[in-house]
Design a protein around this motif. Structure first.
Motif: not given
Length: 815
Positions: A282-295, A308-321
């Motif tokens: 839905a055209g949404s982008i967020e910046t956050r820290l990675a979640k435990a176990g996220e790939e 958990k220290e990684d900065i990720v770009i996410a959309s719809g709750g899923k890391a995209i970058g």
């Protein structure tokens, strides 16, 4: 090289940074010319081949031509057609893509019954990319016979500059910054392109828009995040000139969108990223820290497990970058993409460095973000990227430009006097000279009396104090212009550093004994610690390690040396001794300042691939080196205790895990613990492929220095010594140390009243295969007297008394 290039390279080396290599790019394209396809027909004997007649302006010599002076070439590309301008590689010319490998020189040869004179080249053959599905069609004005390199500016030189000089200059990781600096060191004025300015007007979207929402949850780590949506673009190959620019600096062309983002990164040092809008949620982008176990599957298909220290770009709750490092494969721009989102952002340099090191992703973007780019240039880069993408790929702006910023926009202004600058450079520069030097590279300078008011341009982040201005002036003026005057120097000898002198003494002693000194990293791979049986939790973990193989401080030195044994044996060295003087670190062991203690250690290993059982245990070889060192250092009473019976300090318990308990010992001088000597543990022996005859030792240098008495002069005895050997048959459980201690103490007791002097040393230890309860120990006893020559009868009497006492105390029989 032309004189101008030589002069520039010399100037760069003197004022900017070391030049590692100068590449003549035009040499790679020498002999390749523009040709026009005059006629193109199907090959009579092959369905997928075409026979082309090309016009090269009759510039190429020694090539077969028809009556119309045209050249025949067989081509397999599906896109070849009459009327095209193409790149022709004539016979006798090297294919550019093979220049750095095994050079492939074309020749006229028959293909299915038709002679082909050279080839019409694809991007892959021209080293402009990986695409070889079709030929390169020249898309700029050119004439048949014109050198191909001339059309696309490939008759150029690449100057490879070592980048350690640029670590504090993020602007120099882009071509604009380098061009500005090259102008400055040549005393020329540089003017940035008109679009490169801090304040830029960005047009508002028109027509049907695309929803775009940005949520920045990390304002401290992501001080500025800009994004805009563009719709109805057409993804296709980039113009040849853009591909040529990227390929010459080692970037593989992908498509027009990706290539433009890479181009602007290399031009401005500001990384950009493009997302396929329709692959977002839905055209949404967020910046956050990675979640435990996220790939995340990154571009190229590699799957990584996020920290958990990684900065990720996410959309719809899923890391995209992986923010600041690499985009995700799930939102990649490909041939089917119609709508995109362009991102221009800034990320905390320490966070990016940690993430890149953790995942081993050393991308061009990460390299630049770890240099702390100025967020004040983002708007200019974004506006230019938008304009060029819509010009090259079509489309239109489909959302407002989102600019989420959390940095203080402070203008960097410094006041400094001309005397302050001259005093530090040893020069007599005038205010006008300094002003000119700074303005050449786009600083704003005002003169007020003897003071300069200097304002750094918006892309500079390193000008904060007057000394920064001094450095800038010195470099632009030229360090080679500074006066060559040696400073006055105090000739008083430096105070002796006893620690360094002691280490040097040890190095010389062991070298004289035939050992070779080694210098290892203080960091090791976690697997080495585990092979040594040591607790990896007690080793300090380095989060920004130099490489994935160097992530832990080593808790002991010997395993690092043992790791070098197998490679040396493979290299042909069958028997050798290695030693190292270094430091170990153990978690929980602190110094007086409550900081991790640096434990000074000496370690050495001995290995012999050829040794057999007849040589005995390798433990004794290592102990021989220890005794030799102790003797040269003047260490007093020397005692070895079985490792299983020794009470060790916590940091030495970790060291001891690398030793085989039944074949190792702790060594002391009186009550002072010195270290360990013995054979490697079975896990180390197996894990490091060690020969059976391998032994090691690790000593505490501080303790060793404490008990070392140094060299003491003793005059040689004027009277000859008398040597006698004695063999004692003793119970098998009696240790060698117990026997030698008994003999030494007894001789001291008997010798003192008579003034004898003596020493005891080993000669042989033997155990018969038919008698496992006893062993024979042969000792050599050397006796002297300072006032006279001893008689054989005196010494024999002494040994008889010794044998009698040994019979009583040790149940030993003299043989």
């Amino acid at each position: 090289m032309p004189d101008g290039i030589d002069t520039l390279v010399e100037k760069i080396g003197a004022q900017l940074g070391a030049v590692e290599e100068v590449i003549d790019l035009g040499k790679k394209y020498q002999g390749i010319v523009v040709a026009k396809v005059v006629k193109c027909e199907k090959h009579p004997n092959a369905d997928k081949l075409s026979v082309c007649l090309i016009d090269d302006g009759k510039t190429v010599k020694n090539v077969k031509r028809n009556k119309d002076r045209l050249v025949e070439v067989v081509c397999g590309a599906p896109n070849v057609a009459a009327g095209q301008l193409v790149a022709w590689i004539p016979p006798g010319v090297t294919v550019p893509s093979t220049e750095d490998k095994e050079s492939f020189v074309l020749e006229a040869r028959e293909i299915r019954g038709v002679v082909s004179n050279g080839m019409i080249a694809s991007a892959k053959e021209l080293a402009l990319g990986d695409d070889h599905s079709g030929i390169v069609v020249i898309d700029e004005p050119a004439k048949p016979g014109q050198p191909f390199a001339e059309v696309y500016g490939l008759n150029d030189y690449i100057i490879d500059i070592e980048n350690k000089m640029f670590t504090h200059r993020p602007d120099l990781f882009g071509m604009l910054g380098i061009a500005r600096e090259l102008a400055g060191i040549q005393n020329q004025v540089f003017k940035s392109p008109g679009w490169y300015k801090e304040k830029v007007e960005v047009p508002k979207p028109r027509g049907n828009g695309l929803k775009l929402t940005i949520k920045n949850q990390l304002p401290q780590l992501v001080p500025r995040f800009m994004a805009v949506a563009i719709r109805d673009i057409e993804v296709r190959p980039s113009p040849v000139r853009l591909q040529a620019y990227l390929s010459r600096i080692g970037i593989r062309p992908i498509n027009n969108i990706v290539d433009l983002t890479n181009f602007f990164m290399m031009e401005t040092a500001q990384p950009l990223h493009a997302y396929d809008y329709d692959k977002l949620s839905a055209g949404s982008i967020e910046t956050r820290l990675a979640k435990a176990g996220e790939e995340l599957v990154v571009l190229g298909g590699k799957k990584i497990k996020l920290h958990k220290e990684d900065i990720v770009i996410a959309s719809g709750g899923k890391a995209i970058g992986l923010g600041g490092v690499m985009g995700g494969a799930g939102t990649e721009v490909d041939a089917s993409t119609k709508n995109i989102v362009i991102e221009v952002a800034n990320f905390g340099m320490n966070s990016i460095r940690r993430t890149a090191m953790t995942h081993g992703l050393f991308t061009d973007a990460a390299t630049r973000f770890t240099k702390n780019q100025s967020p004040r240039q983002n708007l200019a880069v974004m506006a230019k990227a938008m304009a060029d993408i819509m010009s090259m790929a079509g489309g239109r702006q489909a959302s407002a430009l989102v600019d989420d910023k959390h940095f203080k926009q402070v203008e960097q202004k410094v006041r400094v006097t001309v005397d302050f600058i001259n005093a530090r450079l040893g020069e007599q520069l005038t205010l006008v000279q300094i002003k000119k030097l700074m303005e050449n590279v786009e600083f704003k300078v005002e003169i007020s009396g003897e003071t300069l008011k200097i304002e750094a341009p918006f892309w500079r982040t390193d000008i904060e104090i007057p000394e920064d201005v001094v450095e800038e002036v010195g470099r632009l003026y030229g360090y080679d212009h500074l006066p060559l005057e040696l400073p006055s120097r105090n000739l008083t000898p430096a105070e002796l550093n006893r620690s360094l002198a002691f280490k040097q003494q040890i190095s010389e002693i062991l070298s004289a004994a035939g050992a070779n000194e080694v210098l290892n990293y203080s960091f090791v791979h976690g697997s080495l610690i585990e092979k040594a049986g040591q607790d990896i939790a007690l080793a300090f973990h380095i989060k920004n390690a130099l490489s994935p193989d160097l992530q832990y401080y080593r808790p002991s030195l010997a395993p690092s040396l043992l790791e070098k044994v197998h490679p040396n044996i493979k290299a042909g060295f069958d028997s050798f001794c290695l030693f190292e003087i270094g430091r170990a670190h153990v978690r929980g062991i602190l110094d007086k300042g409550k900081l991790p203690a640096e434990l000074d250690r000496l370690a050495f290993v001995f290995a012999d691939k050829r040794a057999d059982k007849s040589r005995g245990a390798s433990y004794y070889q290592a102990k021989h080196y220890v005794l030799f060192l102790a003797d040269r250092l003047g260490v007093g009473e020397f005692i070895s205790v079985p490792l299983s019976e020794a009470d060790l300090a916590p940091e030495w318990r970790q060291v001891a895990k690398a030793y085989a308990p039944a074949r190792s010992a702790a060594i002391f001088s009186d009550q002072t613990f010195l270290g360990l000597v013995g054979e490697p543990s079975s896990s180390l022996r197996t894990g490091l492929k060690l020969p059976s005859y391998t032994a090691q030792a690790e000593l505490d240098l501080v303790a060793l220095a404490t008990v070392s008495m140094g060299s003491v002069y003793e005059p040689l005895n004027r009277y000859p010594s008398l040597e006698q050997d004695i063999t004692l048959k003793v119970p098998a459980e009696l240790t060698y140390a117990e026997i030698v201690d008994f003999v030494s103490n007894f001789l001291d007791k008997l010798s003192q009243p008579a003034g004898y002097q003596g020493s005891v040393g080993p000669l042989d230890i033997f155990q018969s295969s038919t008698d496992k309860t006893h062993k024979n120990v042969t000792l050599r006893i050397v006796m002297t007297h300072p006032g006279r020559t001893l008689t054989t009868q005196e010494v024999n009497k002494l040994l008889d008394e010794l044998a009698a006492e040994a019979k009583t105390s040790l149940k030993a029989d003299r043989i």
